[in-house]
Scaffold this motif. Sequence first.
Motif, short mmCIF file in Angstrom:
data_model
loop_
_atom_site.label_atom_id
_atom_site.label_comp_id
_atom_site.label_asym_id
_atom_site.label_seq_id
_atom_site.Cartn_x
_atom_site.Cartn_y
_atom_site.Cartn_z
N PHE A 137 0.84 -1.19 0.00
CA PHE A 137 0.00 0.00 0.00
C PHE A 137 0.88 1.24 0.00
O PHE A 137 2.01 1.25 0.50
N ASP A 138 0.30 2.31 -0.56
CA ASP A 138 1.07 3.55 -0.74
C ASP A 138 1.35 4.27 0.57
O ASP A 138 2.40 4.90 0.72
N ASP A 141 -2.69 5.37 5.64
CA ASP A 141 -4.15 5.53 5.57
C ASP A 141 -4.77 4.43 4.70
O ASP A 141 -5.82 3.86 5.05
N THR A 142 -4.16 4.15 3.56
CA THR A 142 -4.68 3.10 2.68
C THR A 142 -4.63 1.75 3.39
O THR A 142 -5.56 0.94 3.28
N LEU A 143 -3.56 1.52 4.12
CA LEU A 143 -3.42 0.27 4.87
C LEU A 143 -4.53 0.15 5.93
O LEU A 143 -5.14 -0.91 6.08
N ASP A 144 -4.79 1.23 6.63
CA ASP A 144 -5.84 1.20 7.66
C ASP A 144 -7.21 0.94 7.06
O ASP A 144 -8.03 0.21 7.65
N GLU A 165 6.42 -4.77 3.83
CA GLU A 165 5.66 -3.63 4.34
C GLU A 165 5.61 -2.53 3.26
O GLU A 165 6.56 -2.39 2.48
N LEU A 166 4.56 -1.70 3.18
CA LEU A 166 3.32 -1.79 3.91
C LEU A 166 2.42 -2.83 3.24
O LEU A 166 2.00 -2.66 2.11
N GLY A 167 2.15 -3.91 3.91
CA GLY A 167 1.31 -4.94 3.33
C GLY A 167 0.74 -5.81 4.44
O GLY A 167 1.11 -5.72 5.61
N LEU A 168 -0.20 -6.70 4.06
CA LEU A 168 -0.90 -7.57 4.99
C LEU A 168 -0.76 -9.03 4.56
O LEU A 168 -0.79 -9.33 3.36
N SER A 169 -0.61 -9.90 5.56
CA SER A 169 -0.61 -11.34 5.31
C SER A 169 -1.98 -11.90 5.71
O SER A 169 -2.43 -11.68 6.83
#
Length: 238
Positions: A137-138, A141-144, A165-169
């Motif tokens: 994610f950029d 905020d986008t991650l949240d 990062e910024l990323g989700l597993s």
Amino acid sequence: MLRLAVIALLLANAGYYAYTQGWLRSAGLVTPEQAEPQRLQQQIRPETLKVLRAQGATNNPTPPPAPAVAPAADTAASAPAPTAAAPADAGECLQAGVFDDKQAAALRTAAAALPPGSWSLEPTPITGRWMIYMGRFDDQDTLDKKRAELRARKVDFDRAGGTLELGLSLGRFSTEEAAQRGLTALNAQGVRTARVIQERQAATGFILKLPAVTDAQRQQWLATLRPAMAGKTLSSCS
């Protein structure tokens, strides 16, 4: 008649006794001598004869038996047993890992300060690992916002970590096939932007092993190794 026989027997016995004792010598009744003078004349130097005791005979009384002496084993048994020394602290086996090549190199440098033979780095295979990944994610905020969407769909997630990062597993798997099946299930829940990536290549890792750490050594050795342990902790060897 019987009386006369008894009296005659008594008189005969009395006369024989007087005859053998020589009391009738005056009447010419003498007992012949029981002697053999010719044997005495045949003796050769009788003064040299000696009377010898039988072998082993002694005139001394048998001495009383010596008092019994207690066997050595009994004496040893009666002595108090020596007090056993308290066993020395043999130490506890501790280990930590798994460490990759770079981490293992840092550990070798730190562990060089420990006594020789007190540590080892044992190789162990590290299997590959796959992840269902969403990102990168950029901004935060986008991650949240993406986190909020996943919570609404009741999808579990955590931080991807490291270079992802910024990323989700959305899940980690030991095989690519298992990761693909997990992604199919998430697509059915409305997740569209996730994909499967290989988080870690198969490689050789290392386990730090300290085979005998005493209580006195524990704190000092841990202080020496902690900066190179990449956040990992020591635990009892399995």
